[in-house]
Every structure is written in C-alpha cells, then in structure tokens.
Design an enzyme around this catalytic site. Structure first.
Site, PDB file in Angstrom:
ATOM      1  N   GLU A  19      11.183   2.962  16.612  1.00  0.00           N
ATOM      2  CA  GLU A  19      12.108   1.812  16.555  1.00  0.00           C
ATOM      3  C   GLU A  19      13.543   2.293  16.341  1.00  0.00           C
ATOM      4  O   GLU A  19      14.485   1.734  16.907  1.00  0.00           O
ATOM      5  CB  GLU A  19      11.659   0.840  15.456  1.00  0.00           C
ATOM      6  CG  GLU A  19      10.353   0.143  15.850  1.00  0.00           C
ATOM      7  CD  GLU A  19       9.784  -0.732  14.749  1.00  0.00           C
ATOM      8  OE1 GLU A  19       9.466  -0.179  13.678  1.00  0.00           O
ATOM      9  OE2 GLU A  19       9.658  -1.946  14.944  1.00  0.00           O
ATOM     10  N   GLU A  62       1.351   0.705  14.435  1.00  0.00           N
ATOM     11  CA  GLU A  62       1.263  -0.184  13.268  1.00  0.00           C
ATOM     12  C   GLU A  62      -0.046  -0.955  13.216  1.00  0.00           C
ATOM     13  O   GLU A  62      -0.572  -1.255  12.144  1.00  0.00           O
ATOM     14  CB  GLU A  62       2.446  -1.159  13.260  1.00  0.00           C
ATOM     15  CG  GLU A  62       3.774  -0.543  12.807  1.00  0.00           C
ATOM     16  CD  GLU A  62       4.557   0.120  13.921  1.00  0.00           C
ATOM     17  OE1 GLU A  62       3.971   0.361  15.001  1.00  0.00           O
ATOM     18  OE2 GLU A  62       5.749   0.403  13.739  1.00  0.00           O
TER      19      GLU A  62
HETATM   20  N1  3HC Z   1       4.418   7.325   5.411  1.00  0.00           N
HETATM   21  C1  3HC Z   1       4.132   8.063   4.319  1.00  0.00           C
HETATM   22  N2  3HC Z   1       3.422   9.207   4.368  1.00  0.00           N
HETATM   23  C2  3HC Z   1       2.972   9.579   5.567  1.00  0.00           C
HETATM   24  C3  3HC Z   1       3.224   8.860   6.734  1.00  0.00           C
HETATM   25  C4  3HC Z   1       3.980   7.664   6.624  1.00  0.00           C
HETATM   26  N3  3HC Z   1       4.302   6.916   7.697  1.00  0.00           N
HETATM   27  N4  3HC Z   1       2.632   9.480   7.779  1.00  0.00           N
HETATM   28  C5  3HC Z   1       2.049  10.578   7.269  1.00  0.00           C
HETATM   29  N5  3HC Z   1       2.252  10.634   5.943  1.00  0.00           N
HETATM   30  C6  3HC Z   1       1.811  11.694   5.011  1.00  0.00           C
HETATM   31  C7  3HC Z   1       0.305  11.787   4.924  1.00  0.00           C
HETATM   32  O1  3HC Z   1      -0.179  10.888   3.957  1.00  0.00           O
HETATM   33  C8  3HC Z   1       0.120  13.224   4.530  1.00  0.00           C
HETATM   34  O2  3HC Z   1       0.415  13.319   3.160  1.00  0.00           O
HETATM   35  P1  3HC Z   1      -0.334  14.404   2.250  1.00  0.00           P
HETATM   36  O3  3HC Z   1       0.046  15.737   2.817  1.00  0.00           O
HETATM   37  O4  3HC Z   1       0.182  14.128   0.888  1.00  0.00           O
HETATM   38  O5  3HC Z   1      -1.786  14.095   2.424  1.00  0.00           O
HETATM   39  C9  3HC Z   1       1.230  13.937   5.288  1.00  0.00           C
HETATM   40  O6  3HC Z   1       2.189  12.933   5.603  1.00  0.00           O
HETATM   41  C10 3HC Z   1       0.788  14.601   6.560  1.00  0.00           C
HETATM   42  O7  3HC Z   1       0.073  13.653   7.340  1.00  0.00           O
HETATM   43  P2  3HC Z   1      -1.209  14.070   8.186  1.00  0.00           P
HETATM   44  O8  3HC Z   1      -2.146  14.841   7.340  1.00  0.00           O
HETATM   45  O9  3HC Z   1      -1.705  12.828   8.834  1.00  0.00           O
HETATM   46  O10 3HC Z   1      -0.564  15.067   9.238  1.00  0.00           O
HETATM   47  P3  3HC Z   1      -0.886  15.264  10.767  1.00  0.00           P
HETATM   48  O11 3HC Z   1       0.023  16.317  11.240  1.00  0.00           O
HETATM   49  O12 3HC Z   1      -2.346  15.392  10.979  1.00  0.00           O
HETATM   50  O13 3HC Z   1      -0.463  13.876  11.471  1.00  0.00           O
HETATM   51  C11 3HC Z   1       0.977  12.036  11.949  1.00  0.00           C
HETATM   52  C12 3HC Z   1       0.877  13.494  11.483  1.00  0.00           C
HETATM   53  C13 3HC Z   1       0.523  11.917  13.407  1.00  0.00           C
HETATM   54  C14 3HC Z   1       2.413  11.619  11.846  1.00  0.00           C
HETATM   55  C15 3HC Z   1       0.069  11.138  11.075  1.00  0.00           C
HETATM   56  O14 3HC Z   1       0.352  11.409   9.725  1.00  0.00           O
HETATM   57  C16 3HC Z   1       0.236   9.673  11.286  1.00  0.00           C
HETATM   58  O15 3HC Z   1      -0.322   9.128  12.212  1.00  0.00           O
HETATM   59  N6  3HC Z   1       1.004   9.008  10.387  1.00  0.00           N
HETATM   60  C17 3HC Z   1       1.135   7.588  10.387  1.00  0.00           C
HETATM   61  C18 3HC Z   1       2.036   7.101  11.492  1.00  0.00           C
HETATM   62  C19 3HC Z   1       2.211   5.605  11.404  1.00  0.00           C
HETATM   63  O16 3HC Z   1       1.279   4.855  11.254  1.00  0.00           O
HETATM   64  N7  3HC Z   1       3.475   5.159  11.521  1.00  0.00           N
HETATM   65  C20 3HC Z   1       3.790   3.783  11.416  1.00  0.00           C
HETATM   66  C21 3HC Z   1       4.078   3.440   9.997  1.00  0.00           C
HETATM   67  S1  3HC Z   1       4.334   1.713   9.722  1.00  0.00           S
HETATM   68  C22 3HC Z   1       5.903   1.439  10.302  1.00  0.00           C
HETATM   69  O17 3HC Z   1       6.565   2.330  10.780  1.00  0.00           O
HETATM   70  C23 3HC Z   1       6.392   0.039  10.141  1.00  0.00           C
HETATM   71  C24 3HC Z   1       7.631  -0.233  10.910  1.00  0.00           C
HETATM   72  O18 3HC Z   1       7.314  -0.806  12.156  1.00  0.00           O
HETATM   73  C25 3HC Z   1       8.497  -1.188  10.177  1.00  0.00           C
END
Ligand code: 3HC
Ligand code: NAI
Length: 648
Positions: free
Chosen positions: A103, A123
């Site tokens: 975004e 999301e």
């Molecule tokens: N917020 C907070 N922490 C997050 C995060 C996020 N969005 N995404 C990942 N993390 C943290 C994980 O909890 C993890 O923490 P830890 O080491 O303490 O366990 C660390 O980052 C690493 O994450 P992964 O183990 O998942 O690492 P990978 O390399 O395997 O994957 C990733 C990376 C593809 C970015 C995966 O973490 C992921 O899919 N994250 C979520 C992405 C997501 O859903 N984004 C949308 C969020 S909601 C949003 O943006 C709302 C907006 O529209 C207003």
C-alpha cells in the site's frame, strides 16, 4: 533510527531498517512522514526513493500493534501524504512487498522491483482486508478482476506477473538501489503520472460479478473474503473518497472480529513452534543427501518434498519392482509440478538427476539423514534401523515417519540411540505443511536441530512432540474419533456428525475422512491392540463390522457411505447396522443437534490436549492449536481448539 534519508545528487534515498521484516510500526510511519516532509522542504532534491534494508521490502503493518490503541500518523493518512507530495517517489522493492508495504508502494508514483521480488495483499489470511487504500488503489491501477484475485487468494504475485499487470513499472536483475536511482534520474523531470485514485477501474462487469459471487460463496463462514468482495465493489462503484472511507470502516470492524484474532493467534503460534529452548544456539548438522526407506504413499511424497527443496535423494525399497513403483510415484509428483508450472523443465531435470534408488543399503553410505517410511510394523522398522546401523556414516541422523509406534523403542534397538528422531509427515507429504518432530528421550540436540532445519528448508511448520501413542495430532484425532463412534451409537448418524463438522469449518467430517483414507489401516491397528485393550473401556465395533464386510471406504466403493461415480450417498445397510448395534448394547438412541455434536468433539479434543500438556508431550497449548489447524483441518479462522476455549 528506523528510517534514514541520504541523497545521491538530487535524489533522496529513504531507507527503512526495522528488522526482521521492516514491518510498519509507529516509528516507521512517523519516520516516513518526516522523510517525506524533509524531501519536500529541500530545494536540492528532485525525487525520492523508498528502499528497505536487509532481507525484504516492507512486509506489512506491524501486526503486533493491532492489539494496542492506534497512534498517529495512521497508515492510510501516511499513504495519502506520500501520494500528495510535490516530488515524485519511487518504491524500490526486493523480497516481499506485502499488505501495508504494498500500500505504501501504491502511494508512490512508481514501483521498481528486483526480479525475485513478490508483491501481495495477504490481509485476508489474517481475517482482514487491506486497510490503507489497497483495495481501492489496486483495483483502479490493475483493474478489478486481477485485483480481486490477489486480495481474495492472499497469494503474492511474482515481479514478472506484477509487471504484466501494470502493478510495477520496471524490474531489474540485481543492484536494486542503483537501478532505482537511475530510474529516478530518468523520471525526475518528466510529468508526473496521474494519481491512481483519480483513475477509473477497468473491469468486465459480468466476469467480475461471477468472481465476486464465487469469492463470497467460497468463504465458508469466513468474514474477510466477503469483506474483500465488498471493498472491490466499493472501489468500482463509489467515489475514491467514499471507497477509502468504506474500506477503513470494514478494516476497523474486522480488526476486532474474533476470526481475525484467531488468525493472528495462529500466525504467531506457527512462528513460535520451532523455537525450542533445548537447542538454542545448537547448529544443525549439514545435510546434502537424504535416504528414504520405502517408496509407498509417504516415502514417495517425502522424497518429492526433499528433491523440490534441493536435496539429493536415495530411495531404498525391498525389491526391484517396489523400487520402480516407488520411484515412479515420486517422478509423477515432479512431473505434475512441471505440468502445473511450479518448476521449470531445467529444474525438473536437475531434480530427476539428483534422485537415485537402490535395493541395497550400501547406497546410503554418504547419506547425512535417513527417513524411514516402511510398513507400520515394529519388527520391520527395527530390521530397517539395524541395516542403517551397518550401512550409514557414524554421524548420519536417522528418522522414522511412524504414525503411532514407540520411537524410544526403535531408538534403543540401534547402536547409537542419540541420533534417532521422529519426523512425522502428513499425506500428501510434499503438500501438507505440518511436520511433527518427535524428540525421543535420548535424541541429542544436533539431531533435533537438524530436524528443525530440515523442516524449515522443506517449508514446513515443525512442531516438536514427545513420544506417546500417536504423538500430538494422531493421539487427539484417535480420541475424538472414539467420541464420534460413541455419538453414532448414542443417536447421531455418520452424516449428522460429518455435517456438523463441515458446518463448523472442517473441510470434511471424520467419517468421510476415514472413507477417503481407507478403513483397513485403523482396523489392522485395532486388531493389533485388541489383546491389550482395557476391557472396561467403552468400545464401539461398528467400524470393525464394516471392515469385515469388505467396506474399506472409497477405494472399495463403500465404507461409512456408498460411492457411485465418486459421489457419497447414505447407505441404509450402514444405518441399520448402527441402529442394531445401539439396540444390542441396550442404548436408547437420542437425536443430537449439530451444536451438541461439536460440543462433544471439542470437549474431547481439549481433554486429550490437557493430558498431552500435563505429560509434557507438547511444549505449549499454541503448538497443539497449530497441529490441529495444519494437520487435521481444524478451521484456521477459529484459531484451534485451545484458543477457542480461552476466547469463545
Ligand atoms: N508484523 C509483525 N511481525 C511480523 C510481520 C508483521 N507484519 N511479518 C512477520 N513478522 C515477524 C514474525 O512474527 C517473525 O518474528 P519472530 O522472528 O519473532 O518469530 C519474523 O517477523 C520473521 O517472520 P517469518 O518467520 O514469517 O519469516 P519468513 O522469512 O519465513 O517470512 C514474510 C517473511 C513472508 C514477510 C512472512 O513473515 C509474512 O507473511 N508476514 C506477514 C505478512 C502480512 O500478512 N502482511 C500484512 C499485514 S496486515 C496489514 O498490512 C494491514 C494493512 O493493510 C493496513
Ligand atoms: P505404504 O504401504 O504405502 O508404503 C510402505 C512402503 O514400504 C512400501 O512401498 C513397501 O514396499 C516398503 N517397504 C516395506 N518394507 C520395507 C523394507 N524392509 N525395506 C524397504 N522398503 C520396505 O505405507 P505408507 O502409507 O507410505 O506408510 C509408511 C509409514 O508412514 C508408516 O509407518 C505409516 O504409519 C506412516 N505414515 C503414514 C501416513 C499416511 O497417511 N499413509 C501419514 C503419516 C505417517
């Protein structure tokens, strides 16, 4: 400083450094707003680039902040501020640009991405919709249908696909930062592109309506896919201003929806499972070559999973015919991956070259890790481990894929029990995400750390379990299957139980699932255990009778149901058998509602889970939720049986 600004001549480079995934915390939002104001105020700057340090572009809003009161600047306002600046901005994307990350990129005038980058709005997987303008800007930028696909699937797209969709303006092979600077220098004096929000969405009404209806129907009780559909409708039917306001309202509502709380619980629980204190700082053993013993359903699937993850694989079978069958099963999976475009021809050929087979254990001389997946029989398994002792390197790690057998006993039968662990895959092994890592009493930390590292490399969610009958998942499933047997003897019919489970959110009910997997395997196990069964324990023998009738499930055309052309129908023979069994055992049958059925199933899951925790078999309640969600079809948006108990 999570956001810093430097300049290369007249281009400002805004770098976000908020490890591990550059999530948009309050500090990042404030830092970006300040950076934008700094760029605007500096007459020497003509354009800006937003780039991220370390492994990825912004992976989204900081999900951890969702449980705390929102603090200004809010993300939607930040995106509007970026978009409304006087100087052009370029988002320079590597790794993943997800959720709020994408975004922010959509608030920039241009997007350039490295070829390996992925972009998405996931999301929906957290029970949300994009809440910082993503539903409106994506729909208006790339047209409504692909935008809906991206948001409703939650799956990111490749840089290549993003370029074709018009989501990004350019790609580069490497050196993203310099490519972005060169790009900024090219566009800095050109007229700015029109703001996305001022454009009208492109779409084919009939095709879109079909997709919207299908999307909402597929939601099966989940709220966020329905909300995504609504947001896309708003994006094309309302003014940009109204659509943004409607998106915000939906997002805020969903943030406190129990489904989103459950999905966020599972998101973090999945990431915590493999943080095992006993192996903190212990390095995994290097693994290049993996031996797989047995090329049946599981062995062939595990071999495919290991090959796809880049390991060399040697398959061992008991004779030439079984070996040929086992290897061709694995090759069929690889061919299917090729056919579906998941791997290239070159990769497919590399994997085939990395795959060998033998009927002699000598072929395992160089194997670093061996996974046994032969018949579920203690004596056969012990004989296999004996052969491994003779054939393998002294530091090779041995694993068994047994579903129920005592892995401590298997370990003790070997020369060095410290190197034996359980790696319990789920079928189909190359697809199912769950891996139970069974830690025996004697397993050394290196063996456990190697199991965790293997799980990570295979892309699995690895959950540690102690040794017990069925480990975490199968033990809980055996318990609720018993309860379901009681339920049908007490008054429900299999179709009632299956319908109740499906309505609750399971992809299928327990009786349908047994028919799919085959009733004969569990029957063989019950016969093996008959001698040691507690005679006081309630035992329902309906499944045994079905097996005696040759009704092993779908593969024989009948089981709990009758199958015609793959379609299940209720069979009066089974209904009669159930009614007669109740009568024979003096049970007055009483009808049950779906809620009553589910209440008993959930209560059984929780009772068994409590025992598993008491015995130290599972490390945490969250781990149990992760097992049930990823291995047994427990609806993810309910967070698992233990989460539900805490937060009804
Ligand atoms: N917020 C907070 N922490 C997050 C995060 C996020 N969005 N995404 C990942 N993390 C943290 C994980 O909890 C993890 O923490 P830890 O080491 O303490 O366990 C660390 O980052 C690493 O994450 P992964 O183990 O998942 O690492 P990978 O390399 O395997 O994957 C990733 C990376 C593809 C970015 C995966 O973490 C992921 O899919 N994250 C979520 C992405 C997501 O859903 N984004 C949308 C969020 S909601 C949003 O943006 C709302 C907006 O529209 C207003
Ligand atoms: P399967 O019957 O499909 O395959 C077993 C294979 O082992 C056969 O190909 C057989 O030829 C081979 N084999 C038997 N003895 C052998 C020996 N001495 N040396 C080499 N190969 C030998 O069985 P499946 O379903 O693959 O199960 C294998 C193991 O995985 C079992 O322990 C089972 O409990 C476990 N498991 C099964 C799951 C499933 O869904 N089928 C899920 C998780 C675990």
């Amino acid at each position: 400083m999570v956001v810093s600004v430097r300049s290369v001549q007249d281009v400002a480079i805004v770098t976000i450094e908020n490890p591990p995934v550059n999530a948009i915390s309050h500090a990042v939002r404030q830092g970006l707003l300040d950076a934008k104001q700094q760029i605007e105020a500096d007459p020497a700057i003509k354009a800006g680039i937003i780039v991220c340090a370390d492994r990825t572009f912004i992976a989204g809003a900081d999900i951890r902040e969702f449980n705390t009161p929102p603090k200004e600047p809010h993300l939607p306002d930040l995106v509007i501020a970026l978009e409304g600046g006087k100087k052009p901005l370029v988002a320079a994307i590597h790794g993943t640009a997800l959720g709020g990350g994408l975004e922010i990129a959509l608030g920039c005038d241009y997007r350039i991405a490295i070829n390996s980058a992925k972009l998405g709005l996931p999301e929906v997987n957290l029970g949300l919709i994009p809440g910082a303008g993503g539903t409106v800007r994506l729909t208006r930028l790339i047209s409504a249908e692909p935008a809906l696909d991206i948001m409703i699937s939650g799956k990111p797209v490749s840089a290549d696909r993003a370029k074709n969709l018009g989501l990004i303006d350019a790609t580069c092979d490497d050196d993203l930062q310099n490519s972005a600077i060169a790009f900024a220098n090219r566009i800095k004096d050109e007229p700015r592109p029109s703001q996305i929000l001022t454009r009208m969405a492109d779409y084919d009404r009939a095709a879109l309506d079909k997709k919207l209806t299908a999307g909402a129907a597929k939601a099966r009780g989940q709220n966020s896919p329905v909300a995504v559909c609504q947001a896309v409708r708003n994006a094309i039917e309302m003014s940009a201003h109204d659509a943004l306001a409607a998106e915000r309202k939906l997002f805020v509502e969903l943030k406190s929806d129990p489904q989103s709380l459950a999905l966020r619980h599972i998101f973090f629980a999945e990431r915590a499972t493999s943080k095992i204190s006993a192996i903190k700082g212990v390095p995994a053993a290097p693994v290049n070559q993996i031996g797989i013993i047995g090329g049946g359903t599981m062995g062939a699937g595990i071999a495919a999973a290991c090959l796809l993850a880049g390991f060399d694989v040697v398959m061992i079978e008991r004779n030439d015919e079984a070996l040929a069958q086992g290897m061709s099963r694995t090759k069929a999976t690889l061919a299917n991956s090729l056919k579906r475009g998941l791997i290239t021809q070159a990769k497919h050929d590399r994997l085939i070259a990395a795959f060998t087979g033998s009927i002699s254990y000598i072929a395992l001389a160089d194997a670093d890790l061996v996974i046994e997946a032969v018949f579920e029989d203690m004596e056969i398994k012990k004989a296999v481990f004996d052969a491994l002792d003779q054939a393998c390197k002294a530091d090779a790690i041995f694993a068994t894929n047994t579903s129920y057998l005592d892995i401590d006993e298997i370990a003790q039968s070997t020369i060095n029990p410290t190197r034996v662990i359980g790696l319990h895959f789920f079928s189909p092994a190359h697809i199912m995400k769950l891996l139970e890592l069974v830690t025996t009493k004697t397993a050394n930390p290196t063996a456990i750390a190697t199991g965790v590292a293997l799980g990570k490399r295979l892309g699995k969610i690895t959950v540690p379990s102690g040794v017990c009958d069925g480990f975490i998942g199968n033990r809980i499933m055996s318990a609720y299957r018993r309860t379901c047997d009681y339920l049908i003897e007490d008054g429900a019919l299999p179709a009632d139980v299956d319908a109740a489970m499906r309505d609750f959110g399971f992809p299928m009910g327990i009786f349908e699932m047994q028919d799919l997997a085959g009733l004969d395997i569990a029957w063989a196990m019950r016969k093996r255990r008959a001698a040691t069964r507690d005679p006081q324990e309630r035992y329902v023998d309906i499944a045994d009778t079905l097996c005696e009738m040759g009704r092993f499930g779908r593969k024989t055309g009948s089981g709990w149901y009758q199958y015609e052309n793959g379609k299940a129908t209720i069979d009066p023979t089974v209904t009669d058998l159930i009614l007669q069994t109740s009568a024979r055992n003096g049970i007055t049958r009483a009808s049950m509602t779906a809620d009553e059925i589910m209440a008993q199933i959930l209560a059984t899951m929780r009772t068994e889970a409590a025992a598993i925790l008491d015995e130290g078999i599972a490390n945490s309640a969250d781990d149990i939720d992760v097992v049930m969600v990823n291995g047994y079809g427990f609806p993810r948006w309910k967070g698992g049986p233990l989460f539900m108990a805490l937060k009804p």
